[in-house]
Design a protein around this motif. Structure first.
Motif, short mmCIF file in Angstrom:
data_model
loop_
_atom_site.label_atom_id
_atom_site.label_comp_id
_atom_site.label_asym_id
_atom_site.label_seq_id
_atom_site.Cartn_x
_atom_site.Cartn_y
_atom_site.Cartn_z
N TYR A 38 67.23 -6.42 78.90
CA TYR A 38 66.40 -6.81 80.04
C TYR A 38 65.44 -7.95 79.69
N VAL A 39 64.84 -7.87 78.51
CA VAL A 39 63.90 -8.91 78.09
C VAL A 39 64.61 -10.25 77.96
N ILE A 40 65.78 -10.25 77.35
CA ILE A 40 66.54 -11.50 77.21
C ILE A 40 66.88 -12.07 78.58
N LEU A 41 67.35 -11.22 79.48
CA LEU A 41 67.75 -11.70 80.80
C LEU A 41 66.56 -12.21 81.61
N ILE A 42 65.43 -11.52 81.53
CA ILE A 42 64.23 -11.95 82.26
C ILE A 42 63.70 -13.28 81.73
N PHE A 43 63.63 -13.41 80.39
CA PHE A 43 63.17 -14.68 79.82
C PHE A 43 64.13 -15.81 80.14
N ASP A 44 65.42 -15.55 80.09
CA ASP A 44 66.41 -16.57 80.39
C ASP A 44 66.27 -17.05 81.83
N ALA A 45 66.16 -16.12 82.75
CA ALA A 45 66.02 -16.49 84.16
C ALA A 45 64.71 -17.23 84.42
N THR A 46 63.64 -16.77 83.80
CA THR A 46 62.34 -17.42 83.97
C THR A 46 62.37 -18.85 83.45
N VAL A 50 61.86 -22.44 85.42
CA VAL A 50 60.89 -23.43 84.94
C VAL A 50 61.58 -24.77 84.69
N ASP A 51 62.74 -24.72 84.07
CA ASP A 51 63.49 -25.95 83.80
C ASP A 51 63.88 -26.65 85.10
N LEU A 52 64.33 -25.89 86.08
CA LEU A 52 64.66 -26.48 87.38
C LEU A 52 63.44 -27.13 88.02
N PHE A 53 62.30 -26.46 87.94
CA PHE A 53 61.07 -26.97 88.52
C PHE A 53 60.65 -28.28 87.85
N LYS A 58 60.36 -34.27 87.83
CA LYS A 58 60.72 -35.56 87.21
C LYS A 58 61.61 -36.38 88.14
N ALA A 59 62.53 -35.71 88.83
CA ALA A 59 63.42 -36.43 89.75
C ALA A 59 62.64 -37.03 90.92
N VAL A 60 61.69 -36.28 91.46
CA VAL A 60 60.88 -36.78 92.58
C VAL A 60 60.03 -37.96 92.12
N LYS A 61 59.43 -37.85 90.93
CA LYS A 61 58.62 -38.96 90.41
C LYS A 61 59.48 -40.21 90.21
N GLU A 62 60.69 -40.01 89.74
CA GLU A 62 61.58 -41.14 89.52
C GLU A 62 62.00 -41.78 90.84
N MET A 63 62.21 -40.98 91.87
CA MET A 63 62.60 -41.51 93.17
C MET A 63 61.46 -42.28 93.84
N LEU A 64 60.22 -41.90 93.55
CA LEU A 64 59.08 -42.54 94.17
C LEU A 64 58.71 -43.85 93.49
N LYS A 65 59.31 -44.18 92.38
CA LYS A 65 59.00 -45.44 91.68
C LYS A 65 59.59 -46.60 92.42
#
Length: 65
Positions: A38-46, A50-53, A58-65
């Motif tokens: 459970y700990v591995i799965l929860i950390f992985d999903a979290t 975070v990585d998606l966020f 970064k993608a939004v900042k790049e598009m606004l340049k």
């Protein structure tokens, strides 16, 4: 891809738990392995969220340049 590999480890632990239950391994050992799963799965999903966020920001900042 790394998130899928780590989630695979969690699924493997789940399969191991079911196998060990059929061998009548102690309940404490089953509980500890399940908790680790459970700990591995929860950390992985979290960390995936975070990585998606961060990637989205970064993608939004790049598009606004």
């Amino acid at each position: 891809m790394i998130f899928v590999i780590i989630a695979g480890a969690s699924v493997s632990l789940s399969l191991l738990v079911h196998y060990l239950e059929s061998l009548n391994v102690s309940a404490f050992s089953i509980t500890v392995i399940t908790a680790v799963e459970y700990v591995i799965l929860i950390f992985d999903a979290t960390l995936f969220v975070v990585d998606l966020f961060i990637t989205g920001i970064k993608a939004v900042k790049e598009m606004l340049k």
